[in-house]
Structures are given as C-alpha cells and as structure tokens.
Design a protein around this motif. Structure first.
Motif, PDB file in Angstrom:
ATOM      1  N   HIS A 131       0.848  -1.193   0.000  1.00  0.00           N
ATOM      2  CA  HIS A 131       0.000   0.000   0.000  1.00  0.00           C
ATOM      3  C   HIS A 131       0.886   1.246   0.000  1.00  0.00           C
ATOM      4  N   VAL A 132       0.498   2.229  -0.801  1.00  0.00           N
ATOM      5  CA  VAL A 132       1.263   3.469  -0.892  1.00  0.00           C
ATOM      6  C   VAL A 132       0.410   4.631  -0.397  1.00  0.00           C
ATOM      7  N   SER A 133       1.091   5.680   0.027  1.00  0.00           N
ATOM      8  CA  SER A 133       0.397   6.898   0.418  1.00  0.00           C
ATOM      9  C   SER A 133      -0.123   7.618  -0.814  1.00  0.00           C
ATOM     10  N   MET A 134      -1.369   8.081  -0.757  1.00  0.00           N
ATOM     11  CA  MET A 134      -1.991   8.775  -1.881  1.00  0.00           C
ATOM     12  C   MET A 134      -1.673  10.276  -1.892  1.00  0.00           C
ATOM     13  N   GLY A 135      -1.017  10.773  -0.849  1.00  0.00           N
ATOM     14  CA  GLY A 135      -0.791  12.210  -0.763  1.00  0.00           C
ATOM     15  C   GLY A 135      -1.991  12.957  -0.224  1.00  0.00           C
ATOM     16  N   VAL A 136      -2.851  12.248   0.516  1.00  0.00           N
ATOM     17  CA  VAL A 136      -4.029  12.843   1.153  1.00  0.00           C
ATOM     18  C   VAL A 136      -4.057  12.359   2.602  1.00  0.00           C
ATOM     19  N   TYR A 137      -4.174  13.300   3.541  1.00  0.00           N
ATOM     20  CA  TYR A 137      -4.064  12.956   4.958  1.00  0.00           C
ATOM     21  C   TYR A 137      -5.119  13.680   5.789  1.00  0.00           C
ATOM     22  N   GLY A 138      -5.551  13.024   6.855  1.00  0.00           N
ATOM     23  CA  GLY A 138      -6.254  13.696   7.929  1.00  0.00           C
ATOM     24  C   GLY A 138      -5.240  13.950   9.033  1.00  0.00           C
ATOM     25  N   LEU A 139      -5.249  15.149   9.608  1.00  0.00           N
ATOM     26  CA  LEU A 139      -4.234  15.497  10.600  1.00  0.00           C
ATOM     27  C   LEU A 139      -4.876  16.223  11.765  1.00  0.00           C
ATOM     28  N   SER A 140      -4.377  15.951  12.961  1.00  0.00           N
ATOM     29  CA  SER A 140      -4.807  16.663  14.163  1.00  0.00           C
ATOM     30  C   SER A 140      -3.779  17.735  14.499  1.00  0.00           C
ATOM     31  N   ARG A 141      -4.270  18.891  14.893  1.00  0.00           N
ATOM     32  CA  ARG A 141      -3.365  20.020  15.173  1.00  0.00           C
ATOM     33  C   ARG A 141      -2.344  19.665  16.246  1.00  0.00           C
ATOM     34  N   ALA A 142      -2.757  18.905  17.252  1.00  0.00           N
ATOM     35  CA  ALA A 142      -1.852  18.562  18.348  1.00  0.00           C
ATOM     36  C   ALA A 142      -0.666  17.723  17.883  1.00  0.00           C
ATOM     37  N   THR A 143      -0.806  17.048  16.736  1.00  0.00           N
ATOM     38  CA  THR A 143       0.285  16.235  16.208  1.00  0.00           C
ATOM     39  C   THR A 143       1.496  17.096  15.853  1.00  0.00           C
ATOM     40  N   LEU A 144       1.265  18.382  15.631  1.00  0.00           N
ATOM     41  CA  LEU A 144       2.350  19.286  15.247  1.00  0.00           C
ATOM     42  C   LEU A 144       3.100  19.853  16.455  1.00  0.00           C
ATOM     43  N   ASP A 145       2.610  19.577  17.656  1.00  0.00           N
ATOM     44  CA  ASP A 145       3.269  20.087  18.867  1.00  0.00           C
ATOM     45  C   ASP A 145       4.710  19.579  18.940  1.00  0.00           C
ATOM     46  N   GLY A 146       5.602  20.444  19.352  1.00  0.00           N
ATOM     47  CA  GLY A 146       6.991  20.050  19.545  1.00  0.00           C
ATOM     48  C   GLY A 146       7.886  20.284  18.353  1.00  0.00           C
ATOM     49  N   TYR A 147       7.295  20.613  17.193  1.00  0.00           N
ATOM     50  CA  TYR A 147       8.096  20.906  16.007  1.00  0.00           C
ATOM     51  C   TYR A 147       8.257  22.417  15.870  1.00  0.00           C
ATOM     52  N   THR A 148       9.372  22.846  15.313  1.00  0.00           N
ATOM     53  CA  THR A 148       9.718  24.268  15.244  1.00  0.00           C
ATOM     54  C   THR A 148       9.256  24.898  13.939  1.00  0.00           C
ATOM     55  N   PRO A 149       8.397  25.919  14.005  1.00  0.00           N
ATOM     56  CA  PRO A 149       7.982  26.620  12.782  1.00  0.00           C
ATOM     57  C   PRO A 149       9.185  27.218  12.054  1.00  0.00           C
ATOM     58  N   GLY A 150       9.118  27.195  10.725  1.00  0.00           N
ATOM     59  CA  GLY A 150      10.184  27.765   9.913  1.00  0.00           C
ATOM     60  C   GLY A 150      11.241  26.773   9.502  1.00  0.00           C
ATOM     61  N   LEU A 151      11.235  25.583  10.123  1.00  0.00           N
ATOM     62  CA  LEU A 151      12.197  24.548   9.758  1.00  0.00           C
ATOM     63  C   LEU A 151      11.525  23.493   8.889  1.00  0.00           C
ATOM     64  N   PRO A 152      12.242  22.904   7.938  1.00  0.00           N
ATOM     65  CA  PRO A 152      11.649  21.875   7.090  1.00  0.00           C
ATOM     66  C   PRO A 152      11.213  20.660   7.906  1.00  0.00           C
ATOM     67  N   LEU A 153      10.080  20.080   7.508  1.00  0.00           N
ATOM     68  CA  LEU A 153       9.600  18.840   8.120  1.00  0.00           C
ATOM     69  C   LEU A 153       8.866  18.052   7.046  1.00  0.00           C
ATOM     70  N   GLY A 154       9.364  16.845   6.775  1.00  0.00           N
ATOM     71  CA  GLY A 154       8.757  16.004   5.749  1.00  0.00           C
ATOM     72  C   GLY A 154       7.721  15.063   6.325  1.00  0.00           C
ATOM     73  N   PHE A 155       6.838  14.602   5.481  1.00  0.00           N
ATOM     74  CA  PHE A 155       5.849  13.599   5.877  1.00  0.00           C
ATOM     75  C   PHE A 155       6.533  12.343   6.395  1.00  0.00           C
ATOM     76  N   ASP A 156       7.631  11.947   5.754  1.00  0.00           N
ATOM     77  CA  ASP A 156       8.351  10.755   6.187  1.00  0.00           C
ATOM     78  C   ASP A 156       8.877  10.904   7.608  1.00  0.00           C
ATOM     79  N   GLU A 157       9.418  12.092   7.930  1.00  0.00           N
ATOM     80  CA  GLU A 157       9.919  12.324   9.283  1.00  0.00           C
ATOM     81  C   GLU A 157       8.799  12.245  10.314  1.00  0.00           C
ATOM     82  N   LEU A 158       7.661  12.843   9.992  1.00  0.00           N
ATOM     83  CA  LEU A 158       6.532  12.818  10.919  1.00  0.00           C
ATOM     84  C   LEU A 158       6.073  11.391  11.178  1.00  0.00           C
ATOM     85  N   VAL A 159       5.926  10.601  10.127  1.00  0.00           N
ATOM     86  CA  VAL A 159       5.464   9.216  10.289  1.00  0.00           C
ATOM     87  C   VAL A 159       6.457   8.407  11.124  1.00  0.00           C
ATOM     88  N   LEU A 160       7.738   8.552  10.841  1.00  0.00           N
ATOM     89  CA  LEU A 160       8.743   7.806  11.600  1.00  0.00           C
ATOM     90  C   LEU A 160       8.748   8.220  13.064  1.00  0.00           C
TER      91      LEU A 160
END
Length: 237
Positions: A163-192
């Motif tokens: 199964h592959v990712s379709m490039g469509v996601y549901g996301l919760s705002r709280a999932t972004l907590d702890g990451y620094t705005p202005g810095l690159p963040l990939g989908f792969d990094e988030l999943v890992l």
C-alpha cells in the motif's frame, strides 16, 4: 471543514511542463487545471475553507484561484520563502488550524471522498490518517532468500502487494506540537516519529481511481483518460 493544499513544489519530475507553470496548474483535458478539479471536489464534499501553501511560481496560483469564491470557498495562502517539505508549511499555520483538518498534495487526480477521509480521521482518534492505495509490483527475476551464504529459499518471478500513500491525509493540530515553525519537516519524518513513539497513524484504504501526476508519463495518461473519467472526477459538471 478545512483543508490545506500543498502547492509549493517545483515539479522537477514533470519538466518541461512545469518550466513556466506550477504543477497544480498544468491543464487536464481542454478546460481544467488539476488544482481546479481538486477545489471543485473539495467544495462539493462540503469544505468551505482552504489554505494553499505556495512557493515556486506561487503568484500564478494566487492569480488563478483568487479568494475561492468561484467555488463557494474561502481560500487564503501561506507562502514558503524556502522549501519546507510536506509538513513544514503547516507549522507556520498552526495557530489558525482547526482541531482536525485535511492535508493534500495539489497534483492528485482521484475520486476519493475527501470528507469521508476527514470523518474517519476524527473518529479514529489517531494523530494522523493516511489515505492508502494498493499497488502490485511484478519482479521479472527469480528471487533468492539467503542466510550466511546459503540459499534457503527461492521464488520465481514473484509479485509483491503493498500500500502506498496517496498524498491525502487527515491530521490533528496537536500532532504538530513540539516541532519548530520555519524549519523543514517532511511527511516521512513525521510518520517515523509517530511510529517511534507508538502513537500510530490510522490507514484509510481506497481502491477507486487515483493518479499521482508526478512524471510526464503520468500526465500523458491523465489527459488520455480524462474524457472517460470526467463525470467521475467532476460529478455534476
């Protein structure tokens, strides 16, 4: 319902089509751009607000889409001064994001029910929902399994299902907590990161029509199929 469309990439794999146009605006058929099809679908599904993350040739997207009123939506923009990856643009938007929202690439051609993806995400309680699509790969060789220089298994020209990712996601705002705005963040990094923390994403399986327009061959296929797929992709158009 609220969606973020990622449209800031350079579309390198789709050159020369993207030399003068951002990839989400390359035409499909005689009348429609990919992004227009996506916005029509989102509006029909009940999405009323959308932010488009723009970068490369972003002003062309802004001029084409405007405020979204032609699709009955309210659309604003987030500009990337430098590439931020798939998830990075969301960090700068965090304060204005709802609790749960849809995130998608701006170059996806599909009849996926975007509203149902978001509903499924909300019901799951997961930090991230990934729309997935089945793929089969045929291997044209005999495949060996080895252990300490010994052959312990053999399969002649197997097929692999995944199964592959379709490039469509549901996301919760709280999932972004702890990451620094202005810095690159990939989908792969988030999943890992989520897998490492055992905060497991949810999968939304889909087996309808999906085409990721990433390469010239994909684009040619999209145009060849659009006439017969138009009623499916643009219901009521």
């Amino acid at each position: 319902m609220y969606a973020v469309i990622l449209a800031g990439g350079k579309g390198v794999r789709l050159r020369p089509y993207t030399t003068a146009l951002p990839k989400p605006l390359v035409p499909i058929g005689d009348q429609h751009a990919i992004l227009e099809i996506v916005l029509r679908q989102l509006s029909r599904a009940g999405f009323t607000r959308c932010t488009i993350a723009i970068g490369h040739l972003g002003e062309i997207i802004r001029a084409y889409v405007g405020d979204g009123s032609q699709w009955g939506m309210s659309i604003d923009y987030a500009t990337e001064e430098s590439p931020l990856g798939t998830i990075g643009p969301l960090l700068n938007l965090r304060d204005r994001l709802p609790e749960n929202f849809l995130v998608m690439n701006g170059d996806v051609l599909t009849d996926l029910d975007y509203a149902d993806v978001l509903r499924s995400h909300e019901a799951s309680g997961a930090p991230l929902t990934i729309a997935t699509y089945p793929r089969k790969v045929h291997i044209d060789f005999g495949v060996l399994t080895t252990d300490a220089s010994r052959v312990v298994g053999f399969t002649e020209k197997p097929s692999m299902d995944y199964h592959v990712s379709m490039g469509v996601y549901g996301l919760s705002r709280a999932t972004l907590d702890g990451y620094t705005p202005g810095l690159p963040l990939g989908f792969d990094e988030l999943v890992l990161d989520l897998l490492r923390s055992q905060n497991l994403p949810h999968s939304y399986a889909f087996d309808g029509y999906w085409l990721d327009i990433g390469r010239p061959d994909d684009y040619d296929r999209a145009n060849a199929e659009f006439t017969t797929r138009k009623s499916l992709l643009l219901k009521g158009a």
